[in-house]
Design a protein around this motif. Structure first.
Motif, PDB file in Angstrom:
ATOM      1  N   ILE A 215       0.832  -1.210   0.000  1.00  0.00           N
ATOM      2  CA  ILE A 215       0.000   0.000   0.000  1.00  0.00           C
ATOM      3  C   ILE A 215       0.867   1.262   0.000  1.00  0.00           C
ATOM      4  O   ILE A 215       0.373   2.362   0.146  1.00  0.00           O
ATOM      5  N   ASN A 216       2.158   1.060  -0.155  1.00  0.00           N
ATOM      6  CA  ASN A 216       3.056   2.216  -0.357  1.00  0.00           C
ATOM      7  C   ASN A 216       4.265   1.692  -1.145  1.00  0.00           C
ATOM      8  O   ASN A 216       4.484   0.474  -1.201  1.00  0.00           O
TER       9      ASN A 216
ATOM     10  N   MET B 250       6.762  -1.187   0.094  1.00  0.00           N
ATOM     11  CA  MET B 250       6.340  -2.557   0.405  1.00  0.00           C
ATOM     12  C   MET B 250       6.418  -3.447  -0.827  1.00  0.00           C
ATOM     13  O   MET B 250       5.790  -3.168  -1.838  1.00  0.00           O
TER      14      MET B 250
ATOM     15  N   ASP C  81      -0.137  -4.526   9.831  1.00  0.00           N
ATOM     16  CA  ASP C  81       0.434  -3.179   9.941  1.00  0.00           C
ATOM     17  C   ASP C  81       0.090  -2.489  11.262  1.00  0.00           C
ATOM     18  O   ASP C  81       0.423  -1.316  11.453  1.00  0.00           O
TER      19      ASP C  81
ATOM     20  N   PHE D 136       2.296  -0.094  13.438  1.00  0.00           N
ATOM     21  CA  PHE D 136       2.538   1.326  13.166  1.00  0.00           C
ATOM     22  C   PHE D 136       1.519   2.177  13.937  1.00  0.00           C
ATOM     23  O   PHE D 136       0.584   2.758  13.380  1.00  0.00           O
TER      24      PHE D 136
ATOM     25  N   GLU E  21      -5.137   9.550   8.734  1.00  0.00           N
ATOM     26  CA  GLU E  21      -4.264   8.500   9.264  1.00  0.00           C
ATOM     27  C   GLU E  21      -3.454   8.966  10.481  1.00  0.00           C
ATOM     28  O   GLU E  21      -2.261   8.709  10.608  1.00  0.00           O
TER      29      GLU E  21
ATOM     30  N   TYR F 212       4.463   9.418   1.773  1.00  0.00           N
ATOM     31  CA  TYR F 212       2.995   9.421   1.717  1.00  0.00           C
ATOM     32  C   TYR F 212       2.345   9.811   3.035  1.00  0.00           C
ATOM     33  O   TYR F 212       1.142  10.004   3.099  1.00  0.00           O
TER      34      TYR F 212
ATOM     35  N   PHE G 160      14.445   7.386   6.019  1.00  0.00           N
ATOM     36  CA  PHE G 160      13.407   7.734   6.999  1.00  0.00           C
ATOM     37  C   PHE G 160      13.944   8.585   8.159  1.00  0.00           C
ATOM     38  O   PHE G 160      13.476   8.468   9.289  1.00  0.00           O
TER      39      PHE G 160
ATOM     40  N   ASP H  25      11.355  10.432  10.104  1.00  0.00           N
ATOM     41  CA  ASP H  25      10.427   9.579  10.862  1.00  0.00           C
ATOM     42  C   ASP H  25      11.097   9.202  12.192  1.00  0.00           C
ATOM     43  O   ASP H  25      11.449   8.047  12.434  1.00  0.00           O
TER      44      ASP H  25
ATOM     45  N   GLY I 206       7.481   0.536   5.075  1.00  0.00           N
ATOM     46  CA  GLY I 206       7.270   1.955   4.788  1.00  0.00           C
ATOM     47  C   GLY I 206       7.160   2.822   6.024  1.00  0.00           C
ATOM     48  O   GLY I 206       6.588   3.913   5.983  1.00  0.00           O
TER      49      GLY I 206
ATOM     50  N   SER J  79       9.068   3.950  10.122  1.00  0.00           N
ATOM     51  CA  SER J  79      10.270   3.903  10.952  1.00  0.00           C
ATOM     52  C   SER J  79       9.922   4.308  12.376  1.00  0.00           C
ATOM     53  O   SER J  79       8.780   4.154  12.818  1.00  0.00           O
TER      54      SER J  79
HETATM   55  N1  ARG Z   1       2.597  -0.145   5.932  1.00  0.00           N
HETATM   56  C1  ARG Z   1       2.109   0.998   6.646  1.00  0.00           C
HETATM   57  C2  ARG Z   1       1.195   1.794   5.746  1.00  0.00           C
HETATM   58  O1  ARG Z   1       1.470   1.908   4.590  1.00  0.00           O
HETATM   59  C3  ARG Z   1       3.247   1.813   7.148  1.00  0.00           C
HETATM   60  C4  ARG Z   1       2.905   3.096   7.788  1.00  0.00           C
HETATM   61  C5  ARG Z   1       4.106   3.891   8.119  1.00  0.00           C
HETATM   62  N2  ARG Z   1       3.795   5.259   8.313  1.00  0.00           N
HETATM   63  C6  ARG Z   1       4.702   6.249   8.468  1.00  0.00           C
HETATM   64  N3  ARG Z   1       4.274   7.406   8.829  1.00  0.00           N
HETATM   65  N4  ARG Z   1       5.952   6.045   8.272  1.00  0.00           N
HETATM   66  O2  ARG Z   1       0.194   2.316   6.168  1.00  0.00           O
END
Ligand code: ARG
Length: 268
Positions: free
Chosen positions: A13-14, A17, A60, A63, A112, A167, A213, A216, A256, A258
């Motif tokens: 989804i990003n 991945m 996930d 996160f 999110e 993202y 990252f 992050d 995606g 950290s």
């Molecule tokens: N796999 C998760 C997603 O795509 C990872 C989220 C990570 N978010 C971030 N702010 N680094 O939703």
């Protein structure tokens, strides 16, 4: 923080991945997550650990920062854009309520959590929001309405994210203090770049470090806990009077996310 018991890269989804070519080593992920927890605690913060729910269906959930944005004892819950993560909301809501938070949220527009919303300014007078990727700007008026208090309103600043690699706001913006932040400018459109610079002192990091990252990162006082490898950012942090602490989070980069995205900021 939420334990990575069921964490893996199963879908994409990003752009980070890649389930077939870059699977997660779960034992290593658990080790890295524990190292991060220890580093945050050593820096002086208290960690509450949530057991993961939904088992293998919610890989996930680790996160945690995506779960909500917190202000005092109010929590504005995520409405995950990605269908794969939608059911996390229910479990986070239960946890937050059980821990004394009043929960709000809307199912009308995607949001999110802290992944796309960070407090800055004196006494959280401003909320910086990343929009256009995972969060819909139209959520902001409800968020403002529910999270303001009688004694204190706040300004919401919506910033358009334009690079699919970055993202979530957390991937390209890291507040270090009330009026100071690291950022990767090219992740934002030109209007957002202009607007953010009006609000606070912005210190850019390189693309190479951004893709490690470096933004992050968890900040506890003067300690900054970030994924290993972003050495130039480490030097920048030192120059600014901060202490970088690198933790290897390779398994979470595969998903995606950290350091910061693995910890939701709560208030006692
Ligand atoms: N796999 C998760 C997603 O795509 C990872 C989220 C990570 N978010 C971030 N702010 N680094 O939703």
């Amino acid at each position: 923080m939420c334990k990575p018991t069921y964490y893996r890269v199963e879908y994409s989804i990003n752009p980070w991945m890649n389930p077939s070519e870059n699977p997660v080593d779960r034992t290593l992920a658990m080790y890295q997550w524990n190292s991060l927890r220890l580093a945050i605690e050593t820096a002086g913060a208290i960690i509450d650990v949530m057991e993961p729910h939904g088992g293998e269906h919610l890989p996930d959930m680790v996160f945690a920062a995506n779960a909500a944005i917190i202000r005092g004892k109010k929590a504005y819950l995520a409405n995950f854009q990605c269908v794969e993560r939608k059911n996390e909301r229910h479990f986070y809501k239960k946890w937050l309520q059980a821990h004394g938070y009043e929960t709000f949220g809307s199912m009308d527009y995607a949001f999110e959590g802290e992944g796309d919303a960070r407090w800055v300014g004196r006494n959280q007078s401003k909320l910086v929001c990343g929009v256009g990727a995972r969060t819909d700007a139209r959520i902001i008026s409800d968020l403002k309405d529910k999270m303001k208090t009688d004694s204190q309103d706040f300004k919401a600043i919506a910033l358009k994210l334009v690079d699919p690699r970055f993202y979530h706001l957390e991937t390209c913006f890291c507040p270090l203090a009330e009026d100071l932040a690291l950022w990767y400018p090219d992740a934002f459109d030109s209007v957002a770049q202009h607007n953010l610079k009006q609000e606070m002192e912005m210190v850019p990091i390189s693309e190479a470090d951004a893709t490690k990252f470096a933004c992050d990162a968890v900040v506890v006082g003067k300690n900054v806990i970030l994924n290993k490898g972003a050495d130039d950012t480490g030097k920048t942090l030192q120059r600014l009077g901060f202490i970088p602490n690198f933790v290897d989070l390779s398994e979470f980069i595969k998903g995606g996310g950290s350091s910061k995205n693995l910890a939701l900021t709560l208030t006692m």
